[in-house]
Design a protein around this motif. Structure first.
Motif, mmCIF file in Angstrom:
data_model
loop_
_atom_site.group_PDB
_atom_site.id
_atom_site.type_symbol
_atom_site.label_atom_id
_atom_site.label_comp_id
_atom_site.label_asym_id
_atom_site.label_seq_id
_atom_site.Cartn_x
_atom_site.Cartn_y
_atom_site.Cartn_z
ATOM 1 N N ILE A 1 -2.717 8.513 -1.998
ATOM 2 C CA ILE A 1 -1.486 8.044 -2.639
ATOM 3 C C ILE A 1 -0.494 7.609 -1.571
ATOM 4 N N PHE A 2 -0.366 8.456 -0.540
ATOM 5 C CA PHE A 2 0.564 8.123 0.535
ATOM 6 C C PHE A 2 0.147 6.857 1.271
ATOM 7 N N LEU A 3 -1.152 6.743 1.601
ATOM 8 C CA LEU A 3 -1.620 5.578 2.348
ATOM 9 C C LEU A 3 -1.369 4.287 1.572
ATOM 10 N N SER A 4 -1.510 4.344 0.265
ATOM 11 C CA SER A 4 -1.255 3.163 -0.568
ATOM 12 C C SER A 4 0.194 2.709 -0.436
ATOM 13 N N ILE A 5 1.095 3.680 -0.235
ATOM 14 C CA ILE A 5 2.512 3.364 -0.072
ATOM 15 C C ILE A 5 2.813 2.986 1.385
ATOM 16 N N TRP A 6 2.112 3.644 2.318
ATOM 17 C CA TRP A 6 2.372 3.438 3.754
ATOM 18 C C TRP A 6 1.925 2.049 4.227
ATOM 19 N N ILE A 7 1.219 1.324 3.363
ATOM 20 C CA ILE A 7 0.819 -0.048 3.685
ATOM 21 C C ILE A 7 2.039 -0.895 4.039
ATOM 22 N N VAL A 8 3.144 -0.650 3.360
ATOM 23 C CA VAL A 8 4.358 -1.447 3.600
ATOM 24 C C VAL A 8 4.912 -1.213 5.008
ATOM 25 N N PRO A 9 5.160 0.048 5.441
ATOM 26 C CA PRO A 9 5.629 0.240 6.819
ATOM 27 C C PRO A 9 4.643 -0.251 7.882
ATOM 28 N N MET A 10 3.343 -0.174 7.593
ATOM 29 C CA MET A 10 2.374 -0.697 8.554
ATOM 30 C C MET A 10 2.486 -2.215 8.667
ATOM 31 N N ALA A 11 2.777 -2.862 7.537
ATOM 32 C CA ALA A 11 2.896 -4.320 7.533
ATOM 33 C C ALA A 11 4.145 -4.796 8.261
ATOM 34 N N THR A 12 5.198 -3.977 8.298
ATOM 35 C CA THR A 12 6.434 -4.411 8.945
ATOM 36 C C THR A 12 6.242 -4.668 10.441
ATOM 37 N N SER A 13 5.316 -3.934 11.063
ATOM 38 C CA SER A 13 5.031 -4.172 12.484
ATOM 39 C C SER A 13 4.436 -5.562 12.689
ATOM 40 N N ILE A 14 3.535 -5.955 11.788
ATOM 41 C CA ILE A 14 2.927 -7.283 11.876
ATOM 42 C C ILE A 14 3.977 -8.354 11.638
ATOM 43 N N ILE A 15 4.852 -8.139 10.661
ATOM 44 C CA ILE A 15 5.934 -9.087 10.381
ATOM 45 C C ILE A 15 6.814 -9.253 11.619
ATOM 46 N N ALA A 16 7.141 -8.133 12.259
ATOM 47 C CA ALA A 16 7.994 -8.174 13.451
ATOM 48 C C ALA A 16 7.340 -8.987 14.569
ATOM 49 N N TYR A 17 6.046 -8.775 14.804
ATOM 50 C CA TYR A 17 5.378 -9.496 15.893
ATOM 51 C C TYR A 17 5.151 -10.965 15.552
ATOM 52 N N LEU A 18 4.945 -11.266 14.281
ATOM 53 C CA LEU A 18 4.876 -12.672 13.864
ATOM 54 C C LEU A 18 6.204 -13.362 14.127
ATOM 55 N N PHE A 19 7.286 -12.698 13.786
ATOM 56 C CA PHE A 19 8.627 -13.243 14.008
ATOM 57 C C PHE A 19 8.888 -13.445 15.503
#
Length: 368
Positions: A275-293
């Protein structure tokens, strides 16, 4: 640059900067960090992120001194101002490669976790497309929208903290970390190196500083508070893992944080880890967004070309994820990306600051 500075959509507040720093640094690395740190620091692994926090704070001081001399320029513009056009562009290429490769590495680790824990039968390339599509969609937005999303996503970090409190009801053994200091300073410092890798992302401040609205008073305090929070946050979860599992158990766990949550079971709720991992997908994705930016901003393109550059960089990261990655190749890839990151995050800014003083390079500004 002046055109960008006048665009209100590219401006952020100090409040938003705080959460950008948090989201850029917290992500995939947290889940496996206790396993990685204990390999060298053993029971003293909880000390390593504290040392790492001190090292990051030293670099933030260097960043601050450098940016005060060039308050209206981003990192890749400062390099050309100090080193000249040719050498500056060469260094900027290295910076760009670093952001792309780190973004690729984070995405690969993200895919591995999703594949291992949630979607074992789904092909990696499909997971990669789903992840990068969402990240590109946000990365092409203006900085203010990205900042607002990062502020909202921080609530999920608070959710992890709350969920972790439930694990205190499971058995704990304080002797696993005793005697304190028994691993030796050398091994603790080796663990510090691993902690530093998980904390990378703070270099984004080099690109964010010119876009902070109002005056710059209090900015250094803001980034310092973010760093303190990160250091304590990582220390807490490593400490919690160390007193929950023995050294031998931790060595066999790829993501100890998820195993920690896996032990929490209630009558109406089971597999809290999934359940937690399904939610933690969002904070994990923010790192990728930051590096793309950051990768896209490092190319110094005009605003109208920025979305296409983000798409191109997202496609490059997707191609990186298509390369076959077993544990051995991922470890080797991680090793070389680490060397490159240390150069971009630690060595280059330090040299730029020294050269700016030696050559008396600076930019006059009232906001400095």
């Amino acid at each position: 640059m002046e055109e960008e500075m006048t665009d209100k959509n590219l401006s952020i507040t100090k409040f938003q900067l705080f959460f950008i720093m948090l989201q850029s640094q917290i992500g995939v690395g947290l889940l496996s960090l206790p396993n990685v740190v204990q390999k060298t620091a053993k029971g003293d692994g909880w000390i390593s992120p504290l040392f790492a926090g001190v090292a990051v704070q030293v670099m933030l001081v260097i960043y601050w001194q450098l940016l005060k001399r060039f308050p209206n320029l981003i990192y890749t513009e400062i390099t050309q101002k100090i080193l000249g056009r040719f050498l500056g562009k060469l260094i900027n290429l290295v910076i760009y490669m670093n952001f792309i490769l780190v973004g690729g590495l984070v995405t690969i680790l993200f895919i591995k976790i999703i594949n291992l824990w949630l979607l074992p039968l789904t092909p990696n390339w499909i997971i990669s497309i789903l992840i990068l599509t969402a990240c590109i969609y946000l990365a092409v937005s203006d900085l203010r929208i990205i900042a607002r999303f990062f502020v909202l996503a921080t609530s999920l970090i608070l959710l992890l903290l709350f969920t972790s409190l439930l694990s205190w009801f499971t058995p704990k053994e304080i002797q696993y970390i005793l005697p304190i200091g028994s691993s030796g300073i050398k091994n603790i410092l080796l663990g510090t190196n691993n902690s530093l890798l998980a904390m990378l992302g703070f270099e984004g401040f080099l690109f964010m500083f010119p876009f902070i609205i109002d005056n710059k008073k209090g900015v250094f305090k803001t980034i310092s508070m973010a760093n303190i929070f990160i250091a304590i946050f990582y220390t807490y979860f490593i400490f919690l893992s160390l007193i929950s599992f023995s050294t031998d158990q931790l060595a066999q766990m790829r993501e100890p944080i998820l195993n920690l949550l896996r032990g929490i079971t209630y009558k109406m709720v089971d597999r809290v880890d999934l359940i937690f991992l399904s939610i933690w997908i969002v904070p994990m994705a923010t790192s990728i967004i930051a590096y793309l930016f950051l990768a896209s901003k490092s190319m110094n393109v005009k605003k109208k070309n920025y979305p296409r550059v983000v798409l191109l960089n997202g496609f490059i990261i997707f191609l990186i994820t298509l390369i076959p990655h077993n544990d051995a190749t991922t470890t080797l890839f991680n090793k070389y990306v680490t060397y490159l990151s240390y150069g971009v995050v630690f060595i280059i800014p330090s040299l730029l600051l020294i050269l700016s003083f030696l050559f008396k390079k600076h930019e006059s500004s009232e906001s400095a």
